[in-house]
Design a protein around this motif. Structure first.
Motif, PDB file in Angstrom:
ATOM      1  N   PHE A 294       6.944 109.261 -99.872  1.00  0.00           N
ATOM      2  CA  PHE A 294       8.014 109.987 -99.199  1.00  0.00           C
ATOM      3  C   PHE A 294       9.321 109.273 -99.529  1.00  0.00           C
ATOM      4  O   PHE A 294       9.391 108.043 -99.530  1.00  0.00           O
ATOM      5  N   GLU A 295      10.347 110.032 -99.848  1.00  0.00           N
ATOM      6  CA  GLU A 295      11.671 109.469-100.106  1.00  0.00           C
ATOM      7  C   GLU A 295      12.698 110.228 -99.290  1.00  0.00           C
ATOM      8  O   GLU A 295      12.612 111.459 -99.165  1.00  0.00           O
ATOM      9  N   PHE A 296      13.673 109.490 -98.762  1.00  0.00           N
ATOM     10  CA  PHE A 296      14.803 110.091 -98.079  1.00  0.00           C
ATOM     11  C   PHE A 296      16.051 109.730 -98.866  1.00  0.00           C
ATOM     12  O   PHE A 296      16.241 108.569 -99.252  1.00  0.00           O
ATOM     13  N   ALA A 297      16.907 110.709 -99.116  1.00  0.00           N
ATOM     14  CA  ALA A 297      18.117 110.464 -99.908  1.00  0.00           C
ATOM     15  C   ALA A 297      19.308 111.116 -99.235  1.00  0.00           C
ATOM     16  O   ALA A 297      19.182 112.148 -98.561  1.00  0.00           O
ATOM     17  N   GLY A 298      20.447 110.520 -99.416  1.00  0.00           N
ATOM     18  CA  GLY A 298      21.697 111.071 -98.919  1.00  0.00           C
ATOM     19  C   GLY A 298      22.750 111.018-100.012  1.00  0.00           C
ATOM     20  O   GLY A 298      22.787 110.070-100.800  1.00  0.00           O
ATOM     21  N   VAL A 299      23.602 112.040-100.081  1.00  0.00           N
ATOM     22  CA  VAL A 299      24.650 112.120-101.106  1.00  0.00           C
ATOM     23  C   VAL A 299      25.962 112.499-100.432  1.00  0.00           C
ATOM     24  O   VAL A 299      26.004 113.450 -99.641  1.00  0.00           O
ATOM     25  N   TYR A 300      27.006 111.740-100.742  1.00  0.00           N
ATOM     26  CA  TYR A 300      28.360 112.096-100.338  1.00  0.00           C
ATOM     27  C   TYR A 300      29.186 112.193-101.606  1.00  0.00           C
ATOM     28  O   TYR A 300      29.159 111.294-102.451  1.00  0.00           O
ATOM     29  N   ALA A 301      29.937 113.274-101.751  1.00  0.00           N
ATOM     30  CA  ALA A 301      30.752 113.450-102.948  1.00  0.00           C
ATOM     31  C   ALA A 301      32.042 114.177-102.591  1.00  0.00           C
ATOM     32  O   ALA A 301      32.038 115.124-101.799  1.00  0.00           O
ATOM     33  N   ASP A 302      33.134 113.710-103.165  1.00  0.00           N
ATOM     34  CA  ASP A 302      34.403 114.437-103.106  1.00  0.00           C
ATOM     35  C   ASP A 302      35.033 114.359-104.492  1.00  0.00           C
ATOM     36  O   ASP A 302      34.357 114.024-105.463  1.00  0.00           O
ATOM     37  N   GLU A 303      36.316 114.645-104.600  1.00  0.00           N
ATOM     38  CA  GLU A 303      36.953 114.700-105.914  1.00  0.00           C
ATOM     39  C   GLU A 303      36.944 113.362-106.641  1.00  0.00           C
ATOM     40  O   GLU A 303      36.860 113.313-107.860  1.00  0.00           O
ATOM     41  N   ASN A 304      37.031 112.256-105.906  1.00  0.00           N
ATOM     42  CA  ASN A 304      37.141 110.940-106.540  1.00  0.00           C
ATOM     43  C   ASN A 304      35.936 110.043-106.325  1.00  0.00           C
ATOM     44  O   ASN A 304      35.806 109.028-107.002  1.00  0.00           O
TER      45      ASN A 304
ATOM     46  N   ASP B 114      10.395 119.105-102.584  1.00  0.00           N
ATOM     47  CA  ASP B 114      11.752 118.599-102.406  1.00  0.00           C
ATOM     48  C   ASP B 114      12.475 119.521-101.435  1.00  0.00           C
ATOM     49  O   ASP B 114      12.595 120.725-101.684  1.00  0.00           O
ATOM     50  N   LEU B 115      12.957 118.973-100.344  1.00  0.00           N
ATOM     51  CA  LEU B 115      13.690 119.737 -99.346  1.00  0.00           C
ATOM     52  C   LEU B 115      15.098 119.164 -99.250  1.00  0.00           C
ATOM     53  O   LEU B 115      15.266 117.949 -99.105  1.00  0.00           O
ATOM     54  N   ALA B 116      16.101 120.015 -99.326  1.00  0.00           N
ATOM     55  CA  ALA B 116      17.494 119.564 -99.257  1.00  0.00           C
ATOM     56  C   ALA B 116      18.221 120.345 -98.176  1.00  0.00           C
ATOM     57  O   ALA B 116      17.973 121.530 -97.973  1.00  0.00           O
ATOM     58  N   LYS B 117      19.106 119.668 -97.481  1.00  0.00           N
ATOM     59  CA  LYS B 117      19.909 120.303 -96.443  1.00  0.00           C
ATOM     60  C   LYS B 117      21.365 119.903 -96.655  1.00  0.00           C
ATOM     61  O   LYS B 117      21.697 118.718 -96.699  1.00  0.00           O
ATOM     62  N   ILE B 118      22.237 120.895 -96.810  1.00  0.00           N
ATOM     63  CA  ILE B 118      23.661 120.646 -96.967  1.00  0.00           C
ATOM     64  C   ILE B 118      24.277 120.631 -95.575  1.00  0.00           C
ATOM     65  O   ILE B 118      24.271 121.641 -94.870  1.00  0.00           O
ATOM     66  N   LEU B 119      24.785 119.470 -95.178  1.00  0.00           N
ATOM     67  CA  LEU B 119      25.347 119.310 -93.839  1.00  0.00           C
ATOM     68  C   LEU B 119      26.841 119.610 -93.791  1.00  0.00           C
ATOM     69  O   LEU B 119      27.355 119.983 -92.752  1.00  0.00           O
ATOM     70  N   SER B 120      27.537 119.396 -94.879  1.00  0.00           N
ATOM     71  CA  SER B 120      28.957 119.726 -94.995  1.00  0.00           C
ATOM     72  C   SER B 120      29.246 119.942 -96.478  1.00  0.00           C
ATOM     73  O   SER B 120      28.377 119.687 -97.315  1.00  0.00           O
ATOM     74  N   PRO B 121      30.433 120.398 -96.831  1.00  0.00           N
ATOM     75  CA  PRO B 121      30.717 120.584 -98.262  1.00  0.00           C
ATOM     76  C   PRO B 121      30.614 119.290 -99.074  1.00  0.00           C
ATOM     77  O   PRO B 121      30.411 119.331-100.276  1.00  0.00           O
ATOM     78  N   ASN B 122      30.719 118.126 -98.402  1.00  0.00           N
ATOM     79  CA  ASN B 122      30.689 116.848 -99.120  1.00  0.00           C
ATOM     80  C   ASN B 122      29.424 116.038 -98.895  1.00  0.00           C
ATOM     81  O   ASN B 122      29.239 115.007 -99.531  1.00  0.00           O
ATOM     82  N   PHE B 123      28.560 116.453 -97.983  1.00  0.00           N
ATOM     83  CA  PHE B 123      27.426 115.613 -97.605  1.00  0.00           C
ATOM     84  C   PHE B 123      26.148 116.435 -97.550  1.00  0.00           C
ATOM     85  O   PHE B 123      26.135 117.539 -97.002  1.00  0.00           O
ATOM     86  N   GLN B 124      25.076 115.868 -98.121  1.00  0.00           N
ATOM     87  CA  GLN B 124      23.768 116.509 -98.051  1.00  0.00           C
ATOM     88  C   GLN B 124      22.683 115.447 -97.972  1.00  0.00           C
ATOM     89  O   GLN B 124      22.887 114.309 -98.408  1.00  0.00           O
ATOM     90  N   VAL B 125      21.534 115.830 -97.432  1.00  0.00           N
ATOM     91  CA  VAL B 125      20.378 114.941 -97.357  1.00  0.00           C
ATOM     92  C   VAL B 125      19.197 115.634 -98.031  1.00  0.00           C
ATOM     93  O   VAL B 125      19.145 116.860 -98.107  1.00  0.00           O
TER      94      VAL B 125
END
Length: 193
Positions: free
Chosen positions: A110-120, A84-95
């Motif tokens: 192989f799986e590719f995933a993206g996560v966006y998160a903020d307060e809400n 599992d390899l993760a890269k944080i691109l910004s405080p709110n976004f990672q792949v």
């Protein structure tokens, strides 16, 4: 302040009971009959009793067995290798990239995933090499009200699904409504409250 004078034998002016803020006595039987037939009375009585108990919020029903699931090792037992390899691109976004190598005869994945998160808001999506897509969106409209949706688009239509739910969190309860595979054209689907 002018009061309505009640005549007395001694001639002393005495204000009437209604002028002092006293209500005339209501027939107890009539009052009980009104309360018996009034549904708001039962709602108020139940609310008052609930507030006196001062119960904590029990949480979501779906999370009752969450701790038990984390102790099971079935998710961590497999033959082969995984990275599992993760890269944080910004405080709110990672792949994330997930590589899984199986034994001979078993397919690698192989799986590719993206996560966006903020307060809400939380948005999470992942796709594998067979172009199967899983996505999730959680958004808090207020401190008590949340809207959640999940989608799964698989190469076979029989496994594809869509789910939307709304959740209200009160002081000592949680109210949840859910629609699974709702169809606006013919009204089919599973609806839960």
């Amino acid at each position: 302040m002018a009061y309505a004078q009640a005549p007395t034998a001694s001639g002393i002016a005495v204000p009437a009971a209604a002028d002092l803020g006293f209500k005339p006595k209501v027939d107890l039987e009539e009052e009980l009959h009104f309360k018996f037939w009034n549904p708001l009375h039962y709602y108020r009585a139940l609310n008052q009793h609930r507030m006196r108990l001062n119960l904590p919020n029990p949480g979501q029903f779906e999370l009752l067995n969450k701790e038990i699931k984390t102790t099971l090792l079935t998710n961590f037992m497999f033959d082969g290798g995984r990275a599992d390899l993760a890269k944080i691109l910004s405080p709110n976004f990672q792949v994330m990239h997930t590589f899984q190598l199986g034994l001979p005869g078993q397919p690698s994945a192989f799986e590719f995933a993206g996560v966006y998160a903020d307060e809400n808001t939380l948005m999470h999506g992942k796709m594998d090499t067979d172009f199967n897509l899983q996505a999730r969106l959680n958004h808090a409209l207020s401190k008590q009200l949340q809207v959640k949706s999940q989608a799964q688009l698989m190469t076979s239509d029989a496994q594809s699904m869509f789910q939307v739910e709304g959740e209200y969190t009160g002081s000592d309860y949680t109210l949840n409504t859910k629609a699974i595979n709702p169809s606006l054209t013919d009204g089919t689907g599973i609806y839960l409250a």
